[in-house]
Design a protein around this motif. Structure first.
Motif, PDB file in Angstrom:
ATOM      1  N   ASP A 120      -4.322  14.165   0.271  1.00 15.68           N
ATOM      2  CA  ASP A 120      -4.268  13.396   1.522  1.00 15.68           C
ATOM      3  C   ASP A 120      -3.055  12.475   1.596  1.00 15.68           C
ATOM      4  O   ASP A 120      -3.036  11.511   2.358  1.00 15.68           O
ATOM      5  CB  ASP A 120      -5.559  12.595   1.726  1.00 15.68           C
ATOM      6  CG  ASP A 120      -5.947  11.768   0.508  1.00 15.68           C
ATOM      7  OD1 ASP A 120      -5.219  11.821  -0.507  1.00 15.68           O
ATOM      8  OD2 ASP A 120      -6.986  11.090   0.570  1.00 15.68           O
ATOM      9  N   ILE A 121      -2.030  12.763   0.796  1.00 16.61           N
ATOM     10  CA  ILE A 121      -0.757  12.052   0.883  1.00 16.61           C
ATOM     11  C   ILE A 121       0.337  13.069   1.181  1.00 16.61           C
ATOM     12  O   ILE A 121       0.441  14.109   0.517  1.00 16.61           O
ATOM     13  CB  ILE A 121      -0.451  11.274  -0.413  1.00 16.61           C
ATOM     14  CG1 ILE A 121      -1.353  10.038  -0.494  1.00 16.61           C
ATOM     15  CG2 ILE A 121       1.011  10.846  -0.479  1.00 16.61           C
ATOM     16  CD1 ILE A 121      -1.107   9.154  -1.691  1.00 16.61           C
ATOM     17  N   SER A 122       1.158  12.771   2.187  1.00 20.07           N
ATOM     18  CA  SER A 122       2.199  13.702   2.623  1.00 20.07           C
ATOM     19  C   SER A 122       3.173  14.010   1.489  1.00 20.07           C
ATOM     20  O   SER A 122       3.533  13.137   0.691  1.00 20.07           O
ATOM     21  CB  SER A 122       2.967  13.086   3.802  1.00 20.07           C
ATOM     22  OG  SER A 122       4.178  13.777   4.042  1.00 20.07           O
ATOM     23  N   LEU A 123       3.622  15.262   1.461  1.00 21.07           N
ATOM     24  CA  LEU A 123       4.616  15.651   0.468  1.00 21.07           C
ATOM     25  C   LEU A 123       5.923  14.886   0.683  1.00 21.07           C
ATOM     26  O   LEU A 123       6.663  14.623  -0.272  1.00 21.07           O
ATOM     27  CB  LEU A 123       4.870  17.162   0.544  1.00 21.07           C
ATOM     28  CG  LEU A 123       5.716  17.770  -0.585  1.00 21.07           C
ATOM     29  CD1 LEU A 123       5.075  17.509  -1.954  1.00 21.07           C
ATOM     30  CD2 LEU A 123       5.910  19.264  -0.356  1.00 21.07           C
ATOM     31  N   LEU A 124       6.198  14.494   1.934  1.00 21.36           N
ATOM     32  CA  LEU A 124       7.400  13.703   2.205  1.00 21.36           C
ATOM     33  C   LEU A 124       7.278  12.313   1.591  1.00 21.36           C
ATOM     34  O   LEU A 124       8.272  11.754   1.124  1.00 21.36           O
ATOM     35  CB  LEU A 124       7.641  13.604   3.717  1.00 21.36           C
ATOM     36  CG  LEU A 124       8.110  14.892   4.402  1.00 21.36           C
ATOM     37  CD1 LEU A 124       8.287  14.674   5.892  1.00 21.36           C
ATOM     38  CD2 LEU A 124       9.413  15.395   3.777  1.00 21.36           C
ATOM     39  N   TYR A 173      13.965   9.137   4.632  1.00 18.77           N
ATOM     40  CA  TYR A 173      12.951   8.188   4.156  1.00 18.77           C
ATOM     41  C   TYR A 173      13.371   7.602   2.807  1.00 18.77           C
ATOM     42  O   TYR A 173      13.252   6.394   2.573  1.00 18.77           O
ATOM     43  CB  TYR A 173      11.594   8.875   3.959  1.00 18.77           C
ATOM     44  CG  TYR A 173      10.901   9.411   5.182  1.00 18.77           C
ATOM     45  CD1 TYR A 173      11.326   9.107   6.471  1.00 18.77           C
ATOM     46  CD2 TYR A 173       9.778  10.235   5.043  1.00 18.77           C
ATOM     47  CE1 TYR A 173      10.666   9.615   7.576  1.00 18.77           C
ATOM     48  CE2 TYR A 173       9.104  10.737   6.133  1.00 18.77           C
ATOM     49  CZ  TYR A 173       9.547  10.435   7.404  1.00 18.77           C
ATOM     50  OH  TYR A 173       8.880  10.942   8.498  1.00 18.77           O
ATOM     51  N   ALA A 174      13.807   8.469   1.905  1.00 17.91           N
ATOM     52  CA  ALA A 174      14.165   8.028   0.556  1.00 17.91           C
ATOM     53  C   ALA A 174      15.382   7.111   0.576  1.00 17.91           C
ATOM     54  O   ALA A 174      15.464   6.153  -0.200  1.00 17.91           O
ATOM     55  CB  ALA A 174      14.420   9.241  -0.342  1.00 17.91           C
ATOM     56  N   GLN A 175      16.321   7.402   1.474  1.00 23.35           N
ATOM     57  CA  GLN A 175      17.488   6.527   1.603  1.00 23.35           C
ATOM     58  C   GLN A 175      17.082   5.135   2.074  1.00 23.35           C
ATOM     59  O   GLN A 175      17.562   4.120   1.567  1.00 23.35           O
ATOM     60  CB  GLN A 175      18.497   7.131   2.582  1.00 23.35           C
ATOM     61  CG  GLN A 175      19.351   8.221   2.001  1.00 23.35           C
ATOM     62  CD  GLN A 175      20.665   8.333   2.760  1.00 23.35           C
ATOM     63  OE1 GLN A 175      21.448   7.381   2.809  1.00 23.35           O
ATOM     64  NE2 GLN A 175      20.877   9.479   3.372  1.00 23.35           N
TER      65      GLN A 175
END
Length: 373
Positions: free
Chosen positions: A212-216, A245-247
Motif C-alpha cells: 500500500d505504498i507507491s513504488l514511486l 520527487y527524489a530531486q
C-alpha cells in the motif's frame, strides 16, 4: 516570543513554546519558568535553542507550519514503523508491514491539511526536540518542505501523497546502521560513510515490499542522494534518470541537514545553505526545483535571534515572502553588546548596507564541504 540559544537561557525566563522528546512526548511545556536544574536538563537532552516569552517580542507570533498534534503523530508513526521493522528478522522484512501505507497516508493527510491552511505558503521551520530524535523530526521537516514545493509546482493530490510519503520515509534504510555510528560525536570515517550509503538501497528494498505504498515513494528513498551530474549514489544516475520527487527530497534533505547543528560543527546560516543549493543548480539539482524551494522557505524564521554586520543583535519580527532573505530585525542590543532600553526596527529591504552575519551567541563559521553532513 523569540528564539534564543540554550547558552542564553536564564532562570526565571518563561518558556514560550513546548519542547518535545524524540518520540513526540512533551519534554517541557510552554509557560514553564526555567530554573538552573531545568536548563541543565535541556542541555543534557541535546537542546541547543528554545523559545522564550519576552515582553519586548510578545507581538511576534511564530506560526506553526504544522500543528504540534500533526508533528507528534508523524514522529510517532515513523518511530513505531522503525521499531516494528527493527524488531523483525531479515526474512520478515521481505513481507509487507501491516497497514504501513494506511498509517502514513493518514499522517500525510494531516500535514497537507495544515499546509493548505497557510495562506502565504512561507515555511517558518524551527523545531525544538531532543537530539536523539533528530532523525524523526528531520524526516518530518523534509516532508513538510517537499510537500510545499510540490504544491507550488501544481502537483495533484495523488502526486503530493507519493512525494510526501516518500519524503517521510526517505531515510528508513538507516535502521540497520549500528548505534555507534548514529550516536557518534565526530565525523564518520570514509569507511563508515561508504557503509552508510547502503541506506538508500536498503530503504528501497523495505518500501517496495509494502503493497500500500507507491513504488514511486520507494524510489524517493532509493534516489534522494542521486545527483544530476552522476556524482550521487547508490547508482550514479544522471539527469532525467532521477525522478523529480527524489530531486525535491534531495534538496530539502540537504537544506535541513546543513541548517541543523552537528557535534562537530555549528549549523550553517540559512543563506549560506541556500547559496550552496543555488550554486548546485544545473549540475547537482535542477535549478527550477531549487527556485521553487527558495520561494517557500523563510530563510530566517520569525522569532530567530540574529546578529548584523554592525554587531547589533535582535530578533526577526517581519518577513516579506518576496524577500525572505531581507527580513525586518527588531534591534535589542547595540553594536557594543549593550542591552537597549528601547528597541527599534531595521527593514533590511531598505537598509542595503546591513546584512545578517550569524545567529546570536553562536560563533561564525565558513561553509565546509557539504558531502559529509
Amino acid at each position: 516570543m523569540r528564539l534564543v540559544s540554550i547558552k542564553q537561557a536564564k532562570p526565571s525566563m518563561k518558556l514560550g513554546r513546548t519542547i518535545f522528546t524524540d518520540d513526540g512526548k512533551v519534554l517541557l511545556g510552554a509557560g514553564v519558568l526555567l530554573t538552573e536544574r531545568l536548563i541543565l536538563g535541556l542541555i543534557r537532552s541535546g537542546i541547543d535553542s528554545l523559545y522564550i516569552d519576552d515582553p519586548r517580542t510578545n507581538d511576534i507570533i511564530v506560526p506553526d507550519m504544522i500543528t504540534p498534534e500533526t508533528r507528534n503523530k508523524a514522529v510517532d508513526t515513523i518511530q513505531r514503523t522503525v521499531r516494528q521493522i527493527t524488531n523483525s528478522n531479515k526474512v520478515a522484512r521481505r513481507i509487507s508491514v501491516k497497514d504501513m501505507g494506511m498509517h502514513f497516508q493518514q499522517v500525510f493527510h494531516s500535514i497537507l491539511t495544515d499546509l493548505m491552511a497557510n495562506e502565504q505558503m512561507l515555511l517558518h521551520l524551527t523545531n525544538l526536540c531532543s537530539q536523539p530524535g533528530a532523525i524523526y523530526h528531520h524526516s518530518v521537516n523534509v516532508a513538510v518542505m517537499a510537500t510545499a514545493v510540490g504544491m507550488s509546482l501544481g502537483y495533484n493530490r495523488n502526486q503530493l501523497k507519493e512525494l510526501g510519503i516518500g519524503a517521510l520515509l526517505h531515510d528508513i534504510g538507516k535502521i540497520d546502521l549500528p548505534e555507534e555510528m548514529t550516536s557518534k560525536k565526530t565525523r564518520w570515517s570514509d569507511e563508515e560513510l561508504e557503509y552508510a550509503k547502503q541506506h538508500a538501497m536498503n530503504g528501497f528494498n523495505i518500501l517496495r515490499k509494502q503493497h500500500d505504498i507507491s513504488l514511486l515513494s520507494a524510489h524517493v528513498a532509493l534516489q534522494h542522494h542521486e545527483r544530476l551530474d552522476g556524482s550521487g549514489y547508490p547508482q550514479g544516475l544522471k539527469g532525467s534518470q532521477i525522478h523529480e520527487y527524489a530531486q525535491i527530497v534531495g534538496i530539502c534533505d540537504v537544506y535541513d541537514n546543513l541548517t541543523t547543528p552537528r557535534p562537530w560543527r555549528k549549523r550553517f546560516l540559512p543563506q549560506d545553505a541556500l547559496e550552496y543549493l543555488m550554486g548546485s543548480g544545473g549540475h547537482l539539482f535542477e535549478l527550477k526545483l531549487i527556485k521553487a524551494f527558495r520561494e517557500h522557505i523563510a530563510i530566517f524564521p520569525l522569532g530567530t535571534s540574529v546578529v548584523l554586520n554592525t554587531g547589533e543583535a535582535g530578533v526577526i519580527c517581519k518577513v516579506d515572502p518576496l524577500y525572505s532573505h531581507r527580513p525586518t530585525v527588531r534591534i535589542m542590543r547595540d553594536g557594543r553588546g549593550n542591552e537597549l532600553r528601547m528597541s527599534y526596527e531595521l527593514d533590511l529591504r531598505e537598509e542595503l548596507k546591513l546584512f545578517i552575519v550569524g545567529f546570536d551567541d553562536e560563533e561564525l563559521f565558513s561553509l565546509p564541504n557539504a558531502a559529509n553532513k
